[in-house]
Each structure stands twice: as structure tokens, then as C-alpha cells.
Design an enzyme around this catalytic site. Structure first.
Site, PDB file in Angstrom:
ATOM      1  CG  HIS A  60      -2.004   0.954   1.110  1.00 52.07           C
ATOM      2  ND1 HIS A  60      -2.212   1.602   0.350  1.00 52.07           N
ATOM      3  CD2 HIS A  60      -2.753   1.315   2.215  1.00 52.07           C
ATOM      4  CE1 HIS A  60      -3.448   2.578   0.609  1.00 52.07           C
ATOM      5  NE2 HIS A  60      -3.698   2.356   1.833  1.00 52.07           N
ATOM      6  CG  HIS A  79      -4.316   0.525  -8.199  1.00 53.28           C
ATOM      7  ND1 HIS A  79      -5.620   0.662  -7.981  1.00 53.28           N
ATOM      8  CD2 HIS A  79      -3.910   1.419  -7.384  1.00 53.28           C
ATOM      9  CE1 HIS A  79      -6.042   1.535  -6.972  1.00 53.28           C
ATOM     10  NE2 HIS A  79      -4.616   2.137  -6.601  1.00 53.28           N
ATOM     11  CG  ASP A 107       2.695   4.337  -4.048  1.00 50.84           C
ATOM     12  OD1 ASP A 107       1.933   3.532  -3.948  1.00 50.84           O
ATOM     13  OD2 ASP A 107       2.950   5.451  -3.252  1.00 50.84           O
TER      14      ASP A 107
HETATM   15  C1  SDX Z   1      -1.523   2.000  -3.548  1.00 51.12           C
HETATM   16  O1  SDX Z   1      -6.109   0.614  -3.193  1.00 51.12           O
HETATM   17  C2  SDX Z   1      -5.641   2.017  -3.513  1.00 51.12           C
HETATM   18  O2  SDX Z   1      -6.495   2.794  -4.062  1.00 51.12           O
HETATM   19  C3  SDX Z   1      -4.266   2.091  -3.071  1.00 51.12           C
HETATM   20  C4  SDX Z   1      -3.523   3.536  -3.642  1.00 51.12           C
HETATM   21  C5  SDX Z   1      -4.122   4.596  -2.812  1.00 51.12           C
HETATM   22  O3  SDX Z   1      -3.928   5.802  -3.262  1.00 51.12           O
HETATM   23  O4  SDX Z   1      -4.243   4.354  -1.586  1.00 51.12           O
HETATM   24  O5  SDX Z   1      -3.560   3.812  -4.875  1.00 51.12           O
HETATM   25  C6  SDX Z   1      -2.154   3.275  -3.227  1.00 51.12           C
HETATM   26  O6  SDX Z   1      -1.516   1.333  -2.470  1.00 51.12           O
HETATM   27  C7  SDX Z   1      -0.930   1.744  -4.888  1.00 51.12           C
HETATM   28  C8  SDX Z   1      -0.307   0.220  -4.945  1.00 51.12           C
HETATM   29  C9  SDX Z   1       0.945   0.377  -4.316  1.00 51.12           C
HETATM   30  N1  SDX Z   1       1.631  -0.953  -4.201  1.00 51.12           N
HETATM   31  C10 SDX Z   1       2.448  -1.209  -5.103  1.00 51.12           C
HETATM   32  O7  SDX Z   1       2.876  -0.826  -5.973  1.00 51.12           O
HETATM   33  C11 SDX Z   1       3.154  -2.682  -4.577  1.00 51.12           C
HETATM   34  C12 SDX Z   1       3.264  -3.475  -5.910  1.00 51.12           C
HETATM   35  N2  SDX Z   1       1.939  -3.945  -6.545  1.00 51.12           N
HETATM   36  C13 SDX Z   1       1.554  -5.223  -6.123  1.00 51.12           C
HETATM   37  O8  SDX Z   1       1.839  -5.784  -4.901  1.00 51.12           O
HETATM   38  C14 SDX Z   1      -0.140  -5.045  -6.612  1.00 51.12           C
HETATM   39  O9  SDX Z   1      -0.042  -4.790  -7.922  1.00 51.12           O
HETATM   40  C15 SDX Z   1      -1.125  -4.474  -5.587  1.00 51.12           C
HETATM   41  C16 SDX Z   1      -1.005  -5.245  -4.324  1.00 51.12           C
HETATM   42  C17 SDX Z   1      -1.021  -3.150  -5.861  1.00 51.12           C
HETATM   43  C18 SDX Z   1      -2.557  -5.397  -6.183  1.00 51.12           C
HETATM   44  O10 SDX Z   1      -2.258  -6.657  -6.154  1.00 51.12           O
HETATM   45  P1  SDX Z   1      -3.173  -7.716  -6.663  1.00 51.12           P
HETATM   46  O11 SDX Z   1      -4.503  -7.603  -6.132  1.00 51.12           O
HETATM   47  O12 SDX Z   1      -2.580  -9.032  -6.508  1.00 51.12           O
HETATM   48  O13 SDX Z   1      -3.044  -7.286  -8.205  1.00 51.12           O
HETATM   49  P2  SDX Z   1      -3.999  -8.101  -9.373  1.00 51.12           P
HETATM   50  O14 SDX Z   1      -5.055  -8.950  -8.644  1.00 51.12           O
HETATM   51  O15 SDX Z   1      -4.577  -7.146 -10.119  1.00 51.12           O
HETATM   52  O16 SDX Z   1      -2.811  -9.087  -9.844  1.00 51.12           O
HETATM   53  C19 SDX Z   1      -3.326  -9.839 -10.962  1.00 51.12           C
HETATM   54  C20 SDX Z   1      -1.857 -10.367 -11.345  1.00 51.12           C
HETATM   55  C21 SDX Z   1      -1.333 -11.375 -10.411  1.00 51.12           C
HETATM   56  O17 SDX Z   1      -0.849 -12.503 -11.318  1.00 51.12           O
HETATM   57  P3  SDX Z   1      -1.636 -13.921 -11.605  1.00 51.12           P
HETATM   58  O18 SDX Z   1      -1.925 -14.339 -10.458  1.00 51.12           O
HETATM   59  O19 SDX Z   1      -2.927 -13.458 -12.448  1.00 51.12           O
HETATM   60  O20 SDX Z   1      -0.460 -14.608 -12.369  1.00 51.12           O
HETATM   61  O21 SDX Z   1      -0.754  -9.597 -11.404  1.00 51.12           O
HETATM   62  C22 SDX Z   1       0.242  -9.884 -10.543  1.00 51.12           C
HETATM   63  C23 SDX Z   1      -0.517 -10.832  -9.716  1.00 51.12           C
HETATM   64  O22 SDX Z   1       0.515 -11.620  -9.012  1.00 51.12           O
HETATM   65  N3  SDX Z   1       0.741  -8.724 -10.120  1.00 51.12           N
HETATM   66  C24 SDX Z   1       2.195  -8.406 -10.312  1.00 51.12           C
HETATM   67  C25 SDX Z   1       2.363  -7.022  -9.622  1.00 51.12           C
HETATM   68  N4  SDX Z   1       1.050  -6.778  -9.058  1.00 51.12           N
HETATM   69  C26 SDX Z   1       0.129  -7.633  -9.506  1.00 51.12           C
HETATM   70  N5  SDX Z   1       3.203  -9.122 -10.933  1.00 51.12           N
HETATM   71  C27 SDX Z   1       4.298  -8.543 -10.652  1.00 51.12           C
HETATM   72  N6  SDX Z   1       4.631  -7.182 -10.265  1.00 51.12           N
HETATM   73  C28 SDX Z   1       3.162  -6.466  -9.671  1.00 51.12           C
HETATM   74  N7  SDX Z   1       3.816  -5.190  -9.134  1.00 51.12           N
END
Ligand code: SDX
Length: 391
Positions: free
Chosen positions: A229, A270, A327
């Protein structure tokens, strides 16, 4: 009747709510605060004006803005006893650990006189929190640096005052850079609110129990700290430094795609945006402008741009609609402003306090039943107890 529970196979049962504060269309990369597009607010507004908008629902006229800004300015000091609290932390305590502890303790100074049934008193608590977060944040940084406490200079604007509290030292004059104050103001606007993100949902859930606003915001700080987050901005810089140079990008892109590798591309992806995060585009442009205005060249900026270009052409990221989020570039600006990496998420918390208290006010004005997310039970079916000697 407005609360409902949704359950998705991702095992994230989420309590949803109704809110009139922020609108996001994740498929089309749209973000609006009280109906105003983030692009317009970023270009034409200021953080304090956006704070008024989020708390009150309308943009202020000049008299309302002047009054609101005066109220915020009037509450920038914290009780002197909080310095004793701060002194108890180890010098290298993470500032988010200090923030969550100190902000929660504000209840012991200000809450006992707060009548939560009175909307004016609730608004006062909200303004107090917006006003005091920069003061507490700067105190965390100065504690780490071993510098004497600084006090808010109320003749300055919100972000100038914060930068002055952060970096001024008794031994010499300190002039806040106009460019830095403007860049900080823009970043605070972009981070101010974002609908039902994890930390805001936490604040609403804690608020639904009737807990005081200082405890609610302290719970939001705790949730924001996570690297998935708000902790991501700190993690992006660490990741870019780990990648080192453009020649290593391919290796780390492959690591991010490898399900057996815990490495993720921080600042990418996201829960809601399956298109570009509109804030990322604004911050990317601002990063270029700030580095130019400050005459700073940061190789991590070039590395970030190259990483973004390569990832956006990679099938894995394209198929999963993984784009840079808020971020990805913000840390590069904070670094150029002299903010240490450990304080990046604190910056996010200062800005998001406005969204947290706006949601707390909205929910307090329209009390909903206590939040109570349910679960899908996956444990044992009923069975009888067996004495220890028979197991
Ligand atoms: C913020 O909610 C908000 O509004 C938050 C925020 C705010 O203003 O409050 O916008 C701020 O928290 C932004 C997010 C910051 N976090 C990061 O940058 C950390 C890296 N990102 C990930 O951890 C991830 O993308 C999340 C946590 C943000 C979302 O994770 P999800 O819910 O697992 O993402 P998804 O369901 O869309 O994933 C789909 C696929 C998955 O792979 P498969 O199972 O389909 O094979 O995409 C992959 C995930 O493993 N994936 C990634 C990835 N993010 C998702 N793979 C590699 N790198 C990534 N960053």
C-alpha cells in the site's frame, strides 16, 4: 441498508459502503474528488483548498478558504509533552512506527474535550489532525537526525511550513525553495484521497465502532505502512537502487514474472486501476519538471522511465493490465526534495490524513451499523473433544 458485503474468489471479502467523496473509474483511469477531475485540481488548486473540498463537499469561496486556512494554521502546534514521548523512541525508529504511536496518543491531549455528537467539534478534530500531521512528521525526522525540535512558522503556507520544520536548523538561515513547496503541494493533492483503499477502509471500520478520530487515523497510518500500500513508494526507490542500471532491468522483469520469486515490480499494478493510474502520469511529468527546476539529475529517473517502457511492452504486464501507480515516480521527487526514503510513506500519510478525516466525518454524520466483514469458513466440521492421553 447501504452497506453490503461482496465476496470474490480472491478471498478478499470486502465491506463496501456508499460515499460521495471520491469517484474512481479503474477501467478508464478516472479519478475525481467531489466530482472535480484530479487533472484539473492538480493544475489549478492547492492542497489546503482540496482539503476544504474533501471535507466540505464544495470548493470554498475566498472568505471560506481564508477562514479554513486560518483554522488549520492555528492548530499546527502540538502539546509540549509530546516531545517527551518522542524522546523515548530509539534514534533509528522507523518514522511510521513513531507516527502511529504519537498520532494515537493525541487522543490523550485533545479527545476528552471532544463531543463527538457535535458536527462542529468533529470538524475541529479533523482540522486539528490535518494541521498537526506535518508538525509530528517533522519531529520524527528531527528525532532521527538528533536535531533540536522545530516549531511551526505560521507565517508560512502549509507545505513551506512543513519543509521549514523538516530542514531548518538553529545554526543557519533556511529559505524554503518555492519549487520544493509547490512540488510537495502537488504530491499532497494527488495523495489526498482514493476512495475505499486499504487504509481508508480501515479508518472507516475503526470509526464505525465509535472510536475517536485520533485512534482512527492511527489505524490508517498502520495500514498505509504496508509495502503493498503506502509503503510502496519507499519500496520503489529500494527496488530501483537494487536494479542499479538499465542492463539489469530484464533480469528483474523476469523475477517479477516468476511465480516462485516473491519479487514484485513495486509501483506497478493496482487493485482498481486496470488502466493508467491518472496520478502516475501527472507525477511523471512533475518529476521531470522538479528535477529540471532544481537542477538535479537523478539516474534513477532515467532507470524508472526505461523500466516503465520495457514493462509496458511485456506481455505479462500487458495481459494483467499492470501499469505504473501513484507510487512509481513519487519517490524520485521526494528524493530530489531531500526527503529520506524512510520518510516517503510519512509524506503519503500527511496527505492521506485529509481523505481519512473526510471519510470519518462523512461516516460520523451518517452513522452506519458497526462494520462486521464476514468470512468463508474453511476449517474443520464439528467434532468431539478428545482427552490429551488419547490423542
Ligand atoms: C497504493 O487501493 C488504493 O487505492 C491504493 C492506492 C491509494 O491511493 O490508496 O492507490 C495506493 O497502494 C498503490 C499500490 C502500491 N503498491 C505497489 O506498488 C506494490 C506492487 N503492486 C502489487 O503488490 C499489486 O499490484 C497490488 C497489491 C497493488 C495489487 O495486487 P493484486 O490485487 O494481486 O493485483 P492483481 O489482482 O491485479 O494481480 C493480477 C496479477 C497477479 O498475477 P496472476 O496470479 O494473475 O498470474 O498480476 C500480478 C499478480 O501476481 N501482479 C504483479 C504485480 N502486481 C500484480 N506481478 C508483478 N509485479 C507487480 N507489481
Amino acid at each position: 441498508e447501504l452497506g453490503y458485503f461482496t465476496y470474490d474468489p480472491g478471498f478478499t471479502a470486502t465491506a463496501s459502503c456508499s460515499s460521495a467523496i471520491t469517484f474512481i473509474d479503474g477501467g478508464n483511469g478516472i479519478l475525481r474528488y467531489r466530482g472535480y477531475p484530479i487533472e484539473q485540481l492538480a493544475k489549478q488548486s492547492s492542497f489546503i483548498e482540496v482539503a476544504y473540498l474533501l471535507l466540505n463537499g464544495e470548493l470554498p469561496n475566498r472568505a471560506e478558504f481564508t477562514e479554513f486556512r486560518k483554522d488549520i494554521t492555528y492548530h499546527t502546534m502540538v502539546h509540549e509533552k509530546l516531545n517527551n514521548f518522542m524522546a523515548g523512541f530509539h534514534y533509528d525508529a522507523h518514522p511510521m512506527a513513531m507516527m502511529s504511536g504519537v498520532v494515537g496518543s493525541l487522543a490523550s491531549f485533545y479527545h476528552d474535550r471532544l463531543d463527538m455528537r457535535d458536527p462542529e467539534q468533529r470538524m475541529l478534530a479533523a482540522k486539528r489532525l490535518i494541521a498537526k500531521m506535518p508538525t509530528i512528521a517533522a519531529a520524527c525526522y528531527r528525532h532521527h537526525m538528533g536535531w533540536p525540535s522545530s516549531y511551526p512558522q505560521n507565517r508560512l503556507g502549509y507545505t513551506e511550513r512543513f519543509l521549514d520544520m523538516m530542514f531548518s536548523v538553529p545554526a543557519e538561515d533556511y529559505q524554503v525553495s518555492e519549487v520544493a513547496a509547490r512540488a510537495m503541494d502537488l504530491l499532497f493533492i494527488l495523495h489526498a484521497d482514493h476512495e475505499q483503499n486499504a487504509s481508508t477502509s480501515t479508518v472507516r471500520l475503526v470509526g464505525s465502532t465509535g472510536a475517536n478520530p485520533y485512534a482512527c487515523v492511527a489505524s490508517g497510518i498502520a495500514a498505509l505502512w504496508g509495502p503493498a500500500h503506502g509503503g510502496a513508494n519507499e519500496a520503489v526507490l529500494t527496488m530501483l537502487e537494487q536494479i542499479g542500471d538499465v542492463s539489469q532491468i530484464g533480469k528483474y522483469i523476469n523475477k517479477a514474472k516468476d511465480k516462485n520469486d516473491p519479487f514484485r515490480l513495486m509501483g506497478f499494478g493496482h487493485r482498481v486501476y486496470k488502466n493508467f493510474d491518472p496520478r502516475a502520469a501527472i507525477i511523471r511529468e512533475a518529476a521531470h519538471a522538479v528535477l529540471d527546476d532544481l537542477g538535479v539529475s537523478d539516474p534513477l529517473m532515467d532507470l524508472a522511465r526505461e523500466l516503465e517502457q520495457i514493462a509496458l511492452k511485456d506481455d505479462y504486464f500487458v495481459e494483467r493490465k499492470l501499469y505504473p501507480n501513484v507510487d512509481f515516480y513519487s519517490g524520485i521527487i521526494y528524493k530530489a526534495l531531500g526527503i529520506p526514503t524512510s520518510m516517503f510513506t510519512v509524506m503519503f500519510a500527511i496527505a492521506r490524513t485529509t481523505g481519512w478525516v473526510a471519510h470519518w466525518l462523512e461516516q460520523s454524520a451518517n452513522p452506519t451499523p458497526i462494520g462486521r466483514p464476514r468470512q468463508v469458513y474453511t476449517g474443520a466440521t464439528e467434532r468431539n473433544y478428545v482427552g490429551i492421553d488419547n490423542r
